[in-house]
Design a protein around this motif. Structure first.
Motif, PDB file in Angstrom:
ATOM      1  N   GLY A  19      54.622 -33.680  14.962  1.00 53.98           N
ATOM      2  CA  GLY A  19      55.903 -34.111  15.537  1.00 53.98           C
ATOM      3  C   GLY A  19      56.369 -35.425  14.928  1.00 53.98           C
ATOM      4  O   GLY A  19      57.449 -35.497  14.321  1.00 53.98           O
ATOM      5  N   PRO A  20      55.574 -36.505  15.057  1.00 50.98           N
ATOM      6  CA  PRO A  20      55.975 -37.781  14.452  1.00 50.98           C
ATOM      7  C   PRO A  20      56.133 -37.713  12.929  1.00 50.98           C
ATOM      8  O   PRO A  20      57.053 -38.310  12.373  1.00 50.98           O
ATOM      9  N   LEU A  21      55.245 -36.965  12.251  1.00 44.95           N
ATOM     10  CA  LEU A  21      55.378 -36.839  10.796  1.00 44.95           C
ATOM     11  C   LEU A  21      56.658 -36.101  10.418  1.00 44.95           C
ATOM     12  O   LEU A  21      57.278 -36.415   9.390  1.00 44.95           O
ATOM     13  N   SER A  22      57.071 -35.138  11.224  1.00 48.39           N
ATOM     14  CA  SER A  22      58.328 -34.432  10.960  1.00 48.39           C
ATOM     15  C   SER A  22      59.503 -35.395  11.079  1.00 48.39           C
ATOM     16  O   SER A  22      60.422 -35.381  10.254  1.00 48.39           O
ATOM     17  N   PHE A  23      59.476 -36.248  12.095  1.00 47.17           N
ATOM     18  CA  PHE A  23      60.532 -37.235  12.270  1.00 47.17           C
ATOM     19  C   PHE A  23      60.522 -38.234  11.110  1.00 47.17           C
ATOM     20  O   PHE A  23      61.582 -38.589  10.578  1.00 47.17           O
ATOM     21  N   LEU A  24      59.346 -38.659  10.693  1.00 46.91           N
ATOM     22  CA  LEU A  24      59.221 -39.573   9.555  1.00 46.91           C
ATOM     23  C   LEU A  24      59.754 -38.923   8.276  1.00 46.91           C
ATOM     24  O   LEU A  24      60.418 -39.571   7.464  1.00 46.91           O
ATOM     25  N   THR A  25      59.498 -37.635   8.112  1.00 41.77           N
ATOM     26  CA  THR A  25      60.008 -36.892   6.957  1.00 41.77           C
ATOM     27  C   THR A  25      61.532 -36.856   6.992  1.00 41.77           C
ATOM     28  O   THR A  25      62.191 -37.071   5.962  1.00 41.77           O
ATOM     29  N   PHE A  26      62.101 -36.609   8.148  1.00 40.43           N
ATOM     30  CA  PHE A  26      63.562 -36.624   8.314  1.00 40.43           C
ATOM     31  C   PHE A  26      64.125 -37.979   7.888  1.00 40.43           C
ATOM     32  O   PHE A  26      65.099 -38.048   7.128  1.00 40.43           O
ATOM     33  N   LEU A  27      63.513 -39.057   8.370  1.00 35.97           N
ATOM     34  CA  LEU A  27      63.978 -40.398   8.004  1.00 35.97           C
ATOM     35  C   LEU A  27      63.831 -40.651   6.507  1.00 35.97           C
ATOM     36  O   LEU A  27      64.703 -41.268   5.887  1.00 35.97           O
ATOM     37  N   TYR A  37      59.127 -36.004  -0.453  1.00 33.13           N
ATOM     38  CA  TYR A  37      58.573 -34.684  -0.777  1.00 33.13           C
ATOM     39  C   TYR A  37      57.082 -34.607  -0.491  1.00 33.13           C
ATOM     40  O   TYR A  37      56.566 -33.530  -0.163  1.00 33.13           O
ATOM     41  N   VAL A  38      56.388 -35.720  -0.570  1.00 31.83           N
ATOM     42  CA  VAL A  38      54.972 -35.738  -0.188  1.00 31.83           C
ATOM     43  C   VAL A  38      54.865 -35.463   1.313  1.00 31.83           C
ATOM     44  O   VAL A  38      54.030 -34.660   1.747  1.00 31.83           O
ATOM     45  N   LEU A  39      55.712 -36.123   2.098  1.00 33.12           N
ATOM     46  CA  LEU A  39      55.721 -35.885   3.550  1.00 33.12           C
ATOM     47  C   LEU A  39      56.110 -34.442   3.859  1.00 33.12           C
ATOM     48  O   LEU A  39      55.508 -33.795   4.725  1.00 33.12           O
ATOM     49  N   GLN A  40      57.109 -33.926   3.164  1.00 34.20           N
ATOM     50  CA  GLN A  40      57.530 -32.531   3.372  1.00 34.20           C
ATOM     51  C   GLN A  40      56.374 -31.589   3.081  1.00 34.20           C
ATOM     52  O   GLN A  40      56.140 -30.638   3.830  1.00 34.20           O
ATOM     53  N   LEU A  41      55.637 -31.851   2.022  1.00 36.46           N
ATOM     54  CA  LEU A  41      54.494 -31.024   1.665  1.00 36.46           C
ATOM     55  C   LEU A  41      53.425 -31.086   2.753  1.00 36.46           C
ATOM     56  O   LEU A  41      52.908 -30.052   3.184  1.00 36.46           O
ATOM     57  N   LEU A  42      53.099 -32.280   3.226  1.00 38.14           N
ATOM     58  CA  LEU A  42      52.070 -32.436   4.265  1.00 38.14           C
ATOM     59  C   LEU A  42      52.448 -31.725   5.562  1.00 38.14           C
ATOM     60  O   LEU A  42      51.639 -30.987   6.136  1.00 38.14           O
ATOM     61  N   ALA A  90      58.899 -21.911   2.679  1.00 33.18           N
ATOM     62  CA  ALA A  90      59.994 -22.252   1.759  1.00 33.18           C
ATOM     63  C   ALA A  90      60.023 -23.755   1.481  1.00 33.18           C
ATOM     64  O   ALA A  90      60.235 -24.182   0.341  1.00 33.18           O
ATOM     65  N   LEU A  91      59.797 -24.568   2.514  1.00 34.67           N
ATOM     66  CA  LEU A  91      59.784 -26.022   2.323  1.00 34.67           C
ATOM     67  C   LEU A  91      58.590 -26.476   1.494  1.00 34.67           C
ATOM     68  O   LEU A  91      58.688 -27.432   0.729  1.00 34.67           O
ATOM     69  N   LEU A  92      57.471 -25.783   1.630  1.00 37.42           N
ATOM     70  CA  LEU A  92      56.295 -26.090   0.811  1.00 37.42           C
ATOM     71  C   LEU A  92      56.579 -25.807  -0.663  1.00 37.42           C
ATOM     72  O   LEU A  92      56.279 -26.634  -1.535  1.00 37.42           O
ATOM     73  N   ILE A  93      57.200 -24.678  -0.939  1.00 35.88           N
ATOM     74  CA  ILE A  93      57.580 -24.334  -2.315  1.00 35.88           C
ATOM     75  C   ILE A  93      58.569 -25.359  -2.861  1.00 35.88           C
ATOM     76  O   ILE A  93      58.438 -25.829  -3.995  1.00 35.88           O
ATOM     77  N   ASP A  94      59.562 -25.737  -2.048  1.00 38.72           N
ATOM     78  CA  ASP A  94      60.549 -26.733  -2.459  1.00 38.72           C
ATOM     79  C   ASP A  94      59.879 -28.072  -2.787  1.00 38.72           C
ATOM     80  O   ASP A  94      60.185 -28.696  -3.804  1.00 38.72           O
ATOM     81  N   ALA A  95      58.967 -28.509  -1.931  1.00 37.20           N
ATOM     82  CA  ALA A  95      58.270 -29.777  -2.166  1.00 37.20           C
ATOM     83  C   ALA A  95      57.458 -29.714  -3.456  1.00 37.20           C
ATOM     84  O   ALA A  95      57.478 -30.652  -4.261  1.00 37.20           O
TER      85      ALA A  95
END
Length: 114
Positions: A19-27, A37-42, A90-95
């Motif tokens: 949850g928090p990592l998703s918000f951090l990725t958004f920011l 993209y590292v955060l998106q991958l994680l 799809a987001l993993l492939i994009d990252a």
């Protein structure tokens, strides 16, 4: 039971980590931060891992927590839960594509201007 313990453990990780990592990725994307993209991958990999464990646990239990009627099983259980596999996939492939492109750019020989 073990299944309940597993669910509690997985949802705890989801609430406190993903949850928090998703918000951090958004920011990070909002501010075009270099780690986006590292955060998106994680986050995507973590979500996929949880999905695999969820489906595997359910399969090992003989699908006892899902309604056996075809419309419910395929439409609700597989279809709606499948979104949580497709989107992070799809987001993993994009990252991976973006990180590979960045690495290719770094690996190019740099020419010094004369």
């Amino acid at each position: 039971s073990r299944s309940d313990d597993f669910t509690v453990a997985m949802e705890t990780v989801t609430a406190w980590a993903w949850g928090p990592l998703s918000f951090l990725t958004f920011l990070a994307f909002l501010h075009r931060h270099p780690t986006r993209y590292v955060l998106q991958l994680l986050v995507s990999l973590g979500q996929l891992y949880g999905d695999v464990l969820y489906f595997a646990t359910e399969a090992r239990a003989g699908w006892t927590h899902s309604d056996p009627r075809p419309l419910y099983f395929w439409g609700y259980f597989v279809g709606l839960n499948g979104v949580w596999v497709l989107v992070p996939g799809a987001l993993l492939i994009d990252a991976c594509r973006n990180l590979a492109a960045a690495q290719r750019a770094l690996d190019r020989p740099h020419h010094k201007g004369h």
